[in-house]
Enzyme design. Structure first.
Site, PDB file in Angstrom:
ATOM      1  N   TYR A  68       0.861  -1.122  -0.010  1.00 16.78           N
ATOM      2  CA  TYR A  68      -0.038  -0.060   0.090  1.00 16.78           C
ATOM      3  C   TYR A  68       0.862   1.137  -0.135  1.00 16.78           C
ATOM      4  O   TYR A  68       0.662   2.213  -0.679  1.00 16.78           O
ATOM      5  CB  TYR A  68      -0.875  -0.063   1.288  1.00 16.78           C
ATOM      6  CG  TYR A  68      -1.789  -0.877   1.220  1.00 16.78           C
ATOM      7  CD1 TYR A  68      -3.284  -0.866   0.459  1.00 16.78           C
ATOM      8  CD2 TYR A  68      -1.670  -2.293   1.761  1.00 16.78           C
ATOM      9  CE1 TYR A  68      -4.034  -1.933   0.443  1.00 16.78           C
ATOM     10  CE2 TYR A  68      -2.651  -3.272   1.946  1.00 16.78           C
ATOM     11  CZ  TYR A  68      -3.776  -3.325   1.224  1.00 16.78           C
ATOM     12  OH  TYR A  68      -4.635  -4.184   1.203  1.00 16.78           O
ATOM     13  N   ASN A  89     -12.904  -0.977  -4.865  1.00 18.56           N
ATOM     14  CA  ASN A  89     -12.877  -1.411  -6.302  1.00 18.56           C
ATOM     15  C   ASN A  89     -14.053  -2.282  -6.693  1.00 18.56           C
ATOM     16  O   ASN A  89     -14.444  -3.204  -6.004  1.00 18.56           O
ATOM     17  CB  ASN A  89     -11.611  -2.252  -6.210  1.00 18.56           C
ATOM     18  CG  ASN A  89     -10.930  -2.886  -7.838  1.00 18.56           C
ATOM     19  OD1 ASN A  89     -11.896  -2.584  -8.605  1.00 18.56           O
ATOM     20  ND2 ASN A  89     -10.143  -3.500  -7.834  1.00 18.56           N
ATOM     21  N   CYS A  97      -6.581  -5.696  -7.211  1.00 22.40           N
ATOM     22  CA  CYS A  97      -6.183  -5.196  -5.843  1.00 22.40           C
ATOM     23  C   CYS A  97      -5.580  -6.394  -4.871  1.00 22.40           C
ATOM     24  O   CYS A  97      -5.094  -6.107  -4.010  1.00 22.40           O
ATOM     25  CB  CYS A  97      -7.454  -4.522  -5.154  1.00 22.40           C
ATOM     26  SG  CYS A  97      -8.950  -5.299  -5.128  1.00 22.40           S
ATOM     27  N   HIS A  98      -5.789  -7.550  -5.126  1.00 21.42           N
ATOM     28  CA  HIS A  98      -5.287  -8.665  -4.355  1.00 21.42           C
ATOM     29  C   HIS A  98      -3.828  -8.702  -4.417  1.00 21.42           C
ATOM     30  O   HIS A  98      -3.186  -9.535  -3.570  1.00 21.42           O
ATOM     31  CB  HIS A  98      -5.996 -10.143  -5.015  1.00 21.42           C
ATOM     32  CG  HIS A  98      -5.425 -10.668  -6.367  1.00 21.42           C
ATOM     33  ND1 HIS A  98      -6.151  -9.900  -7.641  1.00 21.42           N
ATOM     34  CD2 HIS A  98      -4.392 -11.176  -6.979  1.00 21.42           C
ATOM     35  CE1 HIS A  98      -5.446 -10.503  -8.599  1.00 21.42           C
ATOM     36  NE2 HIS A  98      -4.353 -11.169  -8.426  1.00 21.42           N
ATOM     37  N   GLU A 126      -1.601 -17.595  -9.075  1.00 23.45           N
ATOM     38  CA  GLU A 126      -0.473 -16.598  -9.964  1.00 23.45           C
ATOM     39  C   GLU A 126       0.925 -17.216  -9.776  1.00 23.45           C
ATOM     40  O   GLU A 126       1.600 -17.443 -10.611  1.00 23.45           O
ATOM     41  CB  GLU A 126      -0.450 -15.410  -9.708  1.00 23.45           C
ATOM     42  CG  GLU A 126      -1.797 -14.710 -10.132  1.00 23.45           C
ATOM     43  CD  GLU A 126      -1.899 -13.078  -9.840  1.00 23.45           C
ATOM     44  OE1 GLU A 126      -0.808 -12.505  -9.520  1.00 23.45           O
ATOM     45  OE2 GLU A 126      -3.106 -12.680  -9.984  1.00 23.45           O
TER      46      GLU A 126
END
Length: 148
Positions: A68, A89, A97-98, A126
């Site tokens: 952040y 979001n 945003c994850h 991912e």
């Protein structure tokens, strides 16, 4: 609209995306299979700092995270403002945003689906697709606990 992914459901505001719900769902399926690393969708972001944060999210590469604070420094704002924008979001997953974590690497929060559990699953997905170790499963959550 709701999209199913990783045995959970994420709500996406389809009015913020120009493409049809069918196209959105297909791209989410491709992402879940590991066949898509970026979404090819036209998203309308709000004006102001929230829109700037949401645009910055698209610059976080697949399989990577930013804090952040890093995003805040880039946009000359505060980490709290970035967190608030992430929480609002309208298209989580599409605007990733994850991929935003706390300064200690902790997952902190996630406004979609099952919260931090879903955030962890997305980051682990991912990492698996990229053939890297899903280190997020070793990091603290919002409560400071560590998991293994």
């Amino acid at each position: 609209m709701n999209v199913n992914i990783l045995e959970t459901t994420i709500e996406i505001d389809e009015t913020a995306i120009a493409e049809s719900p069918a196209v959105i769902r297909e791209q989410v399926r491709q992402y879940e299979r590991g066949d898509r690393q970026t979404f090819d969708l036209t998203v309308t972001v709000p004006n102001g700092v929230s829109g700037k944060v949401m645009t910055a999210l698209t610059n976080i590469p697949y399989g990577e995270t930013r804090t952040y604070g890093e995003i805040a420094a880039e946009l000359e704002t505060t980490a709290i403002v970035v967190g608030q924008a992430c929480a609002r979001n309208p298209v989580p997953l599409v605007l990733p945003c994850h991929r935003v974590v706390g300064s200690d690497g902790g997952l902190k929060g996630y406004s979609a689906a099952d919260g931090v559990a879903t955030k962890r699953q997305l980051l682990d997905l991912e990492a698996r697709v990229q053939g890297t170790t899903p280190i997020q499963s070793q990091l603290p959550t919002q409560t400071g606990e560590r998991t293994s």
